[in-house]
Design a protein around this motif. Structure first.
Motif, mmCIF file in Angstrom:
data_model
loop_
_atom_site.group_PDB
_atom_site.id
_atom_site.type_symbol
_atom_site.label_atom_id
_atom_site.label_comp_id
_atom_site.label_asym_id
_atom_site.label_seq_id
_atom_site.Cartn_x
_atom_site.Cartn_y
_atom_site.Cartn_z
ATOM 1 N N UNK A 159 0.870 -1.182 0.000
ATOM 2 C CA UNK A 159 0.000 0.000 0.000
ATOM 3 C C UNK A 159 0.903 1.226 0.000
ATOM 4 N N UNK A 160 0.995 1.877 -1.146
ATOM 5 C CA UNK A 160 1.970 2.936 -1.372
ATOM 6 C C UNK A 160 1.337 4.323 -1.196
ATOM 7 N N UNK A 161 2.200 5.329 -1.081
ATOM 8 C CA UNK A 161 1.832 6.758 -0.995
ATOM 9 C C UNK A 161 1.018 7.076 0.257
ATOM 10 N N UNK A 162 1.235 6.305 1.306
ATOM 11 C CA UNK A 162 0.562 6.610 2.566
ATOM 12 C C UNK A 162 1.112 7.880 3.212
ATOM 13 N N UNK A 163 2.285 8.328 2.753
ATOM 14 C CA UNK A 163 2.830 9.595 3.239
ATOM 15 C C UNK A 163 2.024 10.786 2.717
ATOM 16 N N UNK A 168 -2.677 8.044 7.774
ATOM 17 C CA UNK A 168 -2.102 6.825 7.189
ATOM 18 C C UNK A 168 -2.506 5.546 7.898
ATOM 19 N N UNK A 169 -2.654 5.580 9.229
ATOM 20 C CA UNK A 169 -3.019 4.362 9.950
ATOM 21 C C UNK A 169 -4.437 3.913 9.595
ATOM 22 N N UNK A 170 -5.364 4.846 9.549
ATOM 23 C CA UNK A 170 -6.740 4.511 9.183
ATOM 24 C C UNK A 170 -6.829 4.077 7.723
ATOM 25 N N UNK A 210 6.072 1.101 13.639
ATOM 26 C CA UNK A 210 4.953 1.835 14.212
ATOM 27 C C UNK A 210 4.239 2.748 13.247
ATOM 28 N N UNK A 211 4.855 3.071 12.117
ATOM 29 C CA UNK A 211 4.210 3.977 11.163
ATOM 30 C C UNK A 211 3.012 3.288 10.519
ATOM 31 N N UNK A 212 1.929 4.015 10.390
ATOM 32 C CA UNK A 212 0.665 3.502 9.839
ATOM 33 C C UNK A 212 0.147 2.302 10.626
ATOM 34 N N UNK A 213 0.537 2.224 11.918
ATOM 35 C CA UNK A 213 0.073 1.141 12.764
ATOM 36 C C UNK A 213 0.690 -0.201 12.447
#
Length: 433
Positions: A159-163, A168-170, A210-213
């Motif tokens: 899952x890309x471009x979450x930045x 991002x976590x949701x 920890x990023x994006x859960x």
């Protein structure tokens, strides 16, 4: 469905061949560029050549054609090579546009793994009333179905471009749920689902805990632990003849017989083994088995090149098959799944060239059984298959072929349909049971 942890230790010395695929502009070329840069597989002068307005355009490291650079899209499959301390990799950047699906199928047919990218910024993940099954883009679904159909052993959703999204976590949680629902419906066994930013390098080479859960391994760490595709050594011996060395006078063919060279598709071969030649049906016994260095060996198994000398002279040409005696039954009718790649629709009655191994035969489309709706995954009645469709067909072959179901053998169960007039690759065919 598997979790992100790999349960079985694997031999990581062998090179892993994987592709990146998915929808248009999901970041496939950027991901490969990031892998190359962060594993130090790119020279400084190469990096200098992909600078745009003071920033590094990672996608240009793989977009090699001038048309790709001008349009900012991937057209052809670009292969790149890199290595870490634990293994080597061969990566293929597959096009996302529908019109280049045939290139994606070519790349996936020999891949050990597929990384399917999903652009989080394109999906309506923030809408609570959006059904999970409808959140994925059509080309994401199509490429996922194709790699599953092509029996690519390991499938990873990235899952890309979450930045680029606000939560991002949701976003990752909801998109992962949509991917899991789709994979379960399609029967796709997913190796891992990873949140990622190819542009920033987050969770690509080094984990961003920890990023994006997410606290699992990075994409590269997952790839380092994946198995390569095993050879079909448990199947009966099958050998497509690629080249005939006629009456060589060399020391290893002192009996004056021809050597039949090729790559063993299935099983193994040893001196004294009884074989049948297809399509003639002639029988013979193996007199000698030679390796790629022309040295005589007691036996050679699938996945390796070999030269075979028979105990008597029989008519064998390029395109013929040498098969274990009594293990195969040749048929003139083939029921199969097809990925239709030609712009001209597939209709009953059309005749194509079918390539099986190195053998060409004429194949007539006897009937179209149905087509697959990539949104609902229903099998629907169909009178024709348009470009980029998936469906089931029956072929009437001019000469019998010895095939196995594609579910049992990626080589013996695969054929390519070629237009007799234009010589374009028209379809990829996978034999059903």
């Amino acid at each position: 469905m598997n979790t992100n942890t790999l349960d079985t230790p694997v031999e990581t010395a062998a090179a892993l061949r994987f592709i990146t695929c998915g929808s248009v502009d999901d970041g496939k070329s950027t991901l490969i560029g990031r892998l190359l840069v962060d594993t130090r597989a790119v020279l400084s002068d190469q990096l200098a050549g992909v600078q745009r307005s003071g920033a590094t355009d990672l996608a240009l490291l793989t977009d090699g054609l001038s048309a790709e650079r001008e349009q900012g899209i991937t057209i052809d499959v670009a292969y790149r090579y890199f290595a870490t301390a634990s293994r080597k990799f061969i990566i293929g950047d597959a096009p996302g546009h529908e019109q280049y699906t045939r290139n994606m199928v070519t790349a996936a047919s020999s891949a050990d793994a597929a990384v399917v990218l999903v652009d989080a910024s394109k999906l309506p993940w923030a809408s609570a009333d959006t059904g999970a099954a409808h959140e994925l883009l059509p080309q994401t679904r199509r490429h996922s179905l194709l790699v599953h159909l092509l029996r690519v052993p390991s499938v990873i959703f990235a899952v890309n471009k979450l930045d680029a999204v606000e939560h991002p976590e949701q976003a990752f949680e909801r998109i992962r749920a949509a991917l899991q629902a789709f994979a379960a419906q399609a029967g796709i066994e997913v190796t891992a689902t990873v949140p990622m930013s190819a542009l920033e390098g987050w969770n690509v080479v080094d984990p961003r805990t920890g990023w994006a859960g997410y606290s699992g391994p990075s994409l590269l760490q997952i790839l380092e632990g994946l198995p390569v595709t095993p050879a079909d050594t448990a199947l009966p011996f099958a050998f497509p003849v690629q080249w005939v060395e006629k009456f060589s006078a060399s020391a290893d063919t002192q009996k004056g017989r021809r050597v039949f060279w090729g790559r063993i598709n299935a099983g193994s071969v040893a001196a004294g083994q009884d074989l049948v030649v297809m399509p003639s049906g002639a029988t013979a016994r193996v007199a000698q088995v030679l390796d790629h260095a022309r040295q005589e060996q007691p036996s050679i198994a699938a996945g390796h090149s070999a030269g075979i000398v028979l105990d008597r002279e029989v008519d064998v040409s390029r395109g013929d098959w040498l098969l274990a005696a009594g293990a195969f039954q040749a048929e003139r009718t083939l029921r199969a799944t097809v990925a239709w790649l030609d712009d001209e629709a597939l209709v009953p009655g059309r005749v194509y060239w079918a390539l099986h191994g190195h053998r060409w035969v004429k194949a007539k489309v006897a009937r179209i059984v149905d087509r697959l709706d990539i949104q609902t995954l229903e099998r629907l009645p169909a009178e024709r298959l348009e470009a980029n469709s998936l469906g089931h067909i029956e072929l009437a072959l001019q000469e019998p072929l010895a095939t196995l179901p594609f579910a049992d053998s990626r080589t013996l169960g695969a054929l390519v349909l070629v237009d007799t007039a234009s010589h374009r690759t028209a379809g990829a065919v996978f034999a059903d049971r």
